[in-house]
Write an enzyme that holds these catalytic residues in place. Structure first.
Site, PDB file in Angstrom:
ATOM      1  N   LYS A  53      81.795  30.845   3.974  1.00  0.00           N
ATOM      2  CA  LYS A  53      81.501  31.972   3.040  1.00  0.00           C
ATOM      3  C   LYS A  53      79.587  32.405   1.998  1.00  0.00           C
ATOM      4  CE  LYS A  53      83.219  29.405  -0.972  1.00  0.00           C
ATOM      5  NZ  LYS A  53      83.709  28.979  -2.303  1.00  0.00           N
ATOM      6  N   TYR A 270      52.413  35.833 -17.197  1.00  0.00           N
ATOM      7  CA  TYR A 270      52.978  36.545 -18.188  1.00  0.00           C
ATOM      8  C   TYR A 270      53.227  35.965 -19.563  1.00  0.00           C
ATOM      9  CZ  TYR A 270      54.365  40.110 -15.311  1.00  0.00           C
ATOM     10  OH  TYR A 270      54.540  41.298 -14.196  1.00  0.00           O
TER      11      TYR A 270
END
Length: 382
Positions: A53, A270
């Site tokens: 999956k 940042y």
């Protein structure tokens, strides 16, 4: 002879084996197959299936399924209908179970793709039986019981009644799911095994499945007729706290696109959350959280940070992990390795998936399944 432009000259000199992307994910399918064979040998007489999956745990369903089928795997587990349809197109003769079961209105498509839903409710059972009646045949399915997860599945105390109602379909598997198989001494393992044995008694002659990757290693050997490993196949450690018995499958590298020197006191990224403690050399690599690299591996004073291998040296992330970039402190790395255009390793044999996950405060499953689509991908054939 015409004049060759600078762009044409650059393209002519470029190594065609080098990807243009700044991230490269290499998937070792031979290691994947070796992991499946190891788990199959540990499972003894039980069949070894494979959970594929989430796009083969992020590594590419087509390549993963092809390699495992080529190695002899015949039973696959996916999450939902769309994954099942994709898997069916890749493996026309395989047995494919859909763990979501029968989502409302999906029975006709499940049947058309010859998928076997893991049924865990009366509503699903009735819808599946009705679809079979319309087609004039009983449809195959797994019967899913909840022995402790409290997520999906019938209650074990209803096993007798469910066995009776399941005569309207064709059960091909009785299954449940471990809660804490990775913890060898967890008391819930014994409770689940005992509860599942009681459930199984109501379905004589029908194969049973309980063990995931970690369940294969439990001392109780709860292998039953089919084991369904997932994480361990892809190099994850199914035995936390002990040495990883599986081979690494995924290797993630990124390219340096900028290298610069910093003076003491300069900040990176940042909000300037990392400050150079002295003269430093930093390198920017072209991957970020948009590629699935956890933002929580951000490097700031006083917290664990992600790391990359640069010329054999571990170099920490500094500053925030941003959308497209990560900055590394390469002060201690060999200068010939810390140059624009060179590759660094973020995941592989040195930094395994568990280590990256711990540094990110998450789990290896999330690390693998979030690997981005912007990476160049290369597959090492088995």
């Amino acid at each position: 002879m015409g004049i060759i432009s600078p762009t044409e000259r650059l393209l002519a000199c470029a190594d065609p084996s080098e990807p243009v992307e700044t991230g490269l994910l290499t998937v070792d399918l031979s290691a994947l197959v070796a992991n499946w064979r190891k788990l199959a040998s540990l499972a003894g007489a039980a069949e070894c299936g494979a959970v594929v999956k989430a796009d083969g745990y992020g590594l590419g369903l087509a390549a993963v399924l092809r390699a495992l089928a080529g190695a002899g795997c015949r039973s696959f587990f996916v999450a939902n209908l769309v994954e099942g349809e994709t898997a069916r197109a890749l493996a026309p003769d395989a047995t494919i179970y859909v763990l979501d079961g029968v989502a409302p209105g999906c029975a006709p498509r499940l049947a058309a793709a010859r998928l076997r839903p893991a049924i865990g409710s009366i509503a699903e059972l009735e819808e599946w039986a009705a679809a079979g009646a319309t087609l004039g045949r009983k449809l195959e399915a797994a019967i899913h019981f909840d022995t402790g997860m409290n997520r999906l599945g019938f209650a074990p105390e209803d096993a007798d009644a469910i066995a009776l109602r399941a005569q309207a379909i064709m059960p091909t598997l009785v299954m449940s799911h471990f809660v804490s198989a990775q913890l060898l001494d967890s008391p819930i393992n014994d409770r689940q095994i005992e509860g599942f044995l009681a459930v199984r008694a109501h379905f004589p002659g029908i194969p049973a499945s309980l063990a995931n990757s970690s369940g294969v290693f439990l001392p109780q050997r709860p292998h039953f007729d089919l084991v369904r490993p997932g994480y361990g196949l892809y190099g994850g450690n199914p035995t936390p706290g002990a040495e990883n018995p599986m081979r690494p499958v995924a290797r993630l590298c990124a390219r340096m696109i900028s290298v610069r020197d910093l003076a003491a006191g300069e900040t990176v990224g940042y909000d300037g959350i990392w400050t150079a403690p002295g003269a430093s050399r930093v390198a920017t690599i072209g991957v970020g959280y948009a590629d699935g690299l956890p933002v929580s591996t951000t490097g700031a004073q006083g917290k664990p940070a992600g790391e990359a291998i640069v010329g054999g040296v571990r170099c920490p992330f500094v500053g925030r992990v941003s959308m497209d970039y990560v900055v590394l402190d390469v002060t201690d790395a060999p200068k010939e390795a810390a140059r624009r255009g060179e590759w660094v390793e973020l995941l592989g044999e040195t930094i395994e998936v568990e280590e990256l996950a711990v540094r990110a405060g998450t789990i290896g499953y999330e690390v693998l399944t979030r690997l981005g689509r912007r990476f160049a991908r290369r597959y090492v054939e088995p």
